[in-house]
Enzyme design. Structure first.
Site, PDB file in Angstrom:
ATOM      1  CG  HIS A 154      -2.350   2.741  -7.309  1.00 46.83           C
ATOM      2  ND1 HIS A 154      -2.393   1.699  -8.191  1.00 46.83           N
ATOM      3  CD2 HIS A 154      -3.644   3.153  -7.155  1.00 46.83           C
ATOM      4  CE1 HIS A 154      -3.646   1.499  -8.583  1.00 46.83           C
ATOM      5  NE2 HIS A 154      -4.425   2.363  -7.955  1.00 46.83           N
ATOM      6  CB  SER A 275      24.948  -0.167  11.485  1.00 42.70           C
ATOM      7  OG  SER A 275      26.119  -0.183  10.696  1.00 42.70           O
ATOM      8  CE  LYS A 281      20.662   2.333   8.949  1.00 37.20           C
ATOM      9  NZ  LYS A 281      21.229   1.292   8.071  1.00 37.20           N
ATOM     10  CD  GLU A 288      15.361  -4.682   8.197  1.00 36.94           C
ATOM     11  OE1 GLU A 288      16.214  -5.080   7.389  1.00 36.94           O
ATOM     12  OE2 GLU A 288      15.606  -3.839   9.075  1.00 36.94           O
TER      13      GLU A 288
END
Ligand code: ARG
Length: 450
Positions: A154, A275, A281, A288
């Site tokens: 969980h 970025s 970043k 991804e």
């Protein structure tokens, strides 16, 4: 000229041509020629064409195969498909005798053969790529040694485990993904050549011979089934889809672990992107994109099933769409496997130790060992946890006295089991979260990798 101009008085309309011609089968070029070489050899040995004609056609096809491997084969606008392109080129090379190549064959058994040859080749590449990814996980599992981390259920900290155990869970999932590609090959390993357009041929074709020449273990039992069925294509796509589900889950963790909040992993600059707006970043884009590409592959796999579900026997042109779908699935899977292997290889893992709460189950099992029924032991530790929380304390402040007060069978020394590392060392289950189990898994996986 098309392969079917005889009964037509008009040339194909541009609209028809633009809509029906699909160039995606061009990547089957090598397989198409391979199939034709076997076919013409059989035509020669069975006397359907003369040995000399078979040899001339065979030589022409070998020359075209060389062009294919050298990437110098030229497709022309008038080529309706890969089969027409090869026959057109063959005519250019050997002249009119090329007209005998298609004897006893149809594009229906031919396309099915081409896909089978292609998938048989690519399945081996995917298995090798999966093994490389497993190897990088095994290497990293060795690098992290006995670093302790929480397991999660969980997405809440559950038990203390070696972090290597977590990495190796993916290795085992991937091994099954590889096995699935291998198992599937058994069903791909059937030559459909000789089924002709759908009902077989009146010529004395020898399907066993062509099958053997191409290294197929089996030939078809039913010519209708041979040209109509694409279950092996959707099965291949399922193998890709299930692999992508594994990769997507792994990617999700590679992304999560790289967050400031987790900070369990660092990636080298060469495996991350920046970025355009935020100078600080450093993004895990490869993971991804793998997660994103899994959507494409899952879509392709279900697309292939939907493509087949309403088709009457036998070949229908709808089936042309199977190639785009399966190539999409296959390309995305291959690319993802390579990307993730690089990411894992370059990663530096530094998982954080779990909180002491994760020792709760192990503490309950200390009582079980001393004869307390598990349900009672669970309750005792549950009350202990609740009391600590009520006191504004954590498991870090747990004392031996707390344990003794919680149950008479605890001793002061049992407080040592509230340490994640010692609690982990109590694990004895085979395949469980202990270093003994991890070492055994490493050994087994290395044997598998060879
Ligand atoms: N391009 C077709 C396909 O991919 C090849 C078979 C064509 N057969 C036919 N009868 N038109 O399925």
């Amino acid at each position: 000229m098309t392969l079917w101009s005889g009964r037509f008085e008009e040339v194909p309309d541009d609209v028809l041509w633009g809509f029906t011609v699909d160039t995606s089968d061009r990547r089957l070029l090598v397989d198409d020629i391979t199939g034709s070489i076997a076919h013409v050899h059989m035509l020669g040995t069975t006397g359907i064409v003369s040995e000399t004609e078979a040899a001339t056609i065979g030589d022409g096809l070998s020359a075209i195969l060389d062009e294919a491997w050298a990437d110098s084969f030229e497709f022309k606008d008038g080529d309706e498909d890969v089969h027409s392109a090869v026959e057109r080129r063959l005519t250019e090379l050997v002249g009119i005798v090329a007209a005998k190549l298609h004897t006893g064959r149809s594009r229906n058994d031919q396309i099915c053969l081409d896909i089978r040859l292609y998938l048989r080749r690519s399945a081996h590449v995917r298995v090798d790529q999966i093994k490389s990814l497993i190897r990088s996980l095994v290497d990293q599992a060795e690098n992290v040694g006995d670093a302790v981390s929480p397991s999660y259920t969980h997405l809440q900290q559950a038990q203390a485990i070696p972090f290597a155990h977590h990495l190796l869970a993916y290795a085992w999932m991937l091994k099954r993904d590889a096995d699935r590609f291998t198992d599937m090959c058994e069903r791909v390993d059937v030559s459909p050549l000789g089924a002709s357009a759908s009902g077989g041929s009146s010529l004395p074709l020898d399907p066993d011979q062509t099958a053997a020449l191409m290294g197929f273990a089996n030939t078809f039992d039913n010519s209708l089934d041979a040209v109509a069925s694409r279950d092996f294509v959707s099965e291949y796509a399922f193998c890709c889809a299930q692999t992508m589900v594994t990769l997507s889950r792994l990617s999700e963790e590679l992304i999560l672990w790289a967050t400031t909040e987790f900070d369990w992993v660092s990636y080298p600059d060469r495996h991350t992107t920046g970025s355009s707006a935020m100078p600080h970043k450093k993004n895990p884009d490869m993971a991804e994109l793998v997660r994103g590409k899994s959507a494409i592959v899952l879509g392709a796999a279900s697309g292939l099933l939907i493509l087949q579900k309403g088709l009457p026997m036998t070949y229908n042109r709808d089936l042309q769409e199977d190639k785009n779908l399966v190539f999409q699935a296959d390309d995305a899977t291959g690319g993802s496997l390579v990307a993730l292997a690089a990411m894992i290889e370059g990663a530096e893992f530094h998982p954080r130790e779990p909180t002491r709460w994760v020792t709760a189950l192990d503490l309950a099992e200390v009582l079980v060992e001393r004869g307390v029924p598990f349900r009672i032991a669970h309750e005792v530790i549950g009350v202990l946890v609740s009391d600590l929380v009520a006191d504004g304390r954590t498991m870090d402040q747990l004392t031996g006295a707390d344990l003794v007060a919680a149950h008479r069978l605890f001793t002061i020394d049992d407080v040592q089991w509230s340490n994640p590392r010692t609690s982990m060392e109590r694990r004895i289950t085979p395949g469980g979260g202990s270093m003994a189990s991890v070492n055994r898994q490493l050994e087994d996986l290395k044997t598998y990798l060879g």
